[in-house]
Design an enzyme around this catalytic site. Sequence first.
Site, short mmCIF file in Angstrom:
data_model
loop_
_atom_site.label_atom_id
_atom_site.label_comp_id
_atom_site.label_asym_id
_atom_site.label_seq_id
_atom_site.Cartn_x
_atom_site.Cartn_y
_atom_site.Cartn_z
N ASP A 28 0.87 -1.18 0.00
CA ASP A 28 0.00 0.00 0.00
C ASP A 28 0.91 1.23 0.00
OD1 ASP A 28 -1.75 2.14 0.77
OD2 ASP A 28 -3.09 0.68 1.69
N ILE A 29 0.66 2.18 -0.89
CA ILE A 29 1.51 3.38 -0.94
C ILE A 29 1.08 4.43 0.09
CG2 ILE A 29 2.30 3.05 -3.30
CD1 ILE A 29 0.26 5.28 -4.08
N GLU A 87 -12.73 2.71 -0.60
CA GLU A 87 -11.81 3.65 -1.23
C GLU A 87 -11.50 3.35 -2.69
OE1 GLU A 87 -10.28 0.53 0.72
OE2 GLU A 87 -11.02 1.96 2.18
N HIS A 92 -10.52 -5.85 -2.28
CA HIS A 92 -9.15 -5.98 -1.79
C HIS A 92 -9.13 -6.23 -0.29
CE1 HIS A 92 -10.13 -1.67 -1.52
NE2 HIS A 92 -9.22 -1.56 -0.58
N HIS A 94 -6.67 -5.76 3.10
CA HIS A 94 -5.50 -5.12 3.70
C HIS A 94 -4.85 -6.13 4.65
CE1 HIS A 94 -6.49 -0.83 2.74
NE2 HIS A 94 -7.72 -1.31 2.69
#
Length: 131
Positions: A28-29, A87, A92, A94
């Site tokens: 994750d950026i 988002e 997805h 995390h």
Amino acid sequence: MSIFSKIIAGEIPAYVVAESNDFLAFLDINPLAKGHVLVIPKKEVDYLFDMDDELYAGLQLFAKIVAKGLKQAVPCIKVGVVVIGLEVPHAHIHLIPVNRVDDINFSRPKLTFSPEEYAEVAASIKEALRD
């Protein structure tokens, strides 16, 4: 096309830590912790529970494999698992290294790392997955 589909297509660079025919895992950026990974299906599906059973089960098993490598590469008590899905319109998961409950607080400021630090963490996770 979601930003994640653009990553899959190679249109946007990412720090990939694991990949299969059907799934991709990358850093994750905007991480909550060093080693915060996103695990996605390559097939674009907006909502996790809209995936067919085979894809859903495969994503969870892929995430489990990645989590084991992540825990080995980034010292932590556990790897937390979070699914929010608001988002980015692409399902997805995390995976976040955690040492206390507050480590998974999406309201707190995100961390920033240099490209070299992201690359180093990604390489460490990849190496742990080879073991």
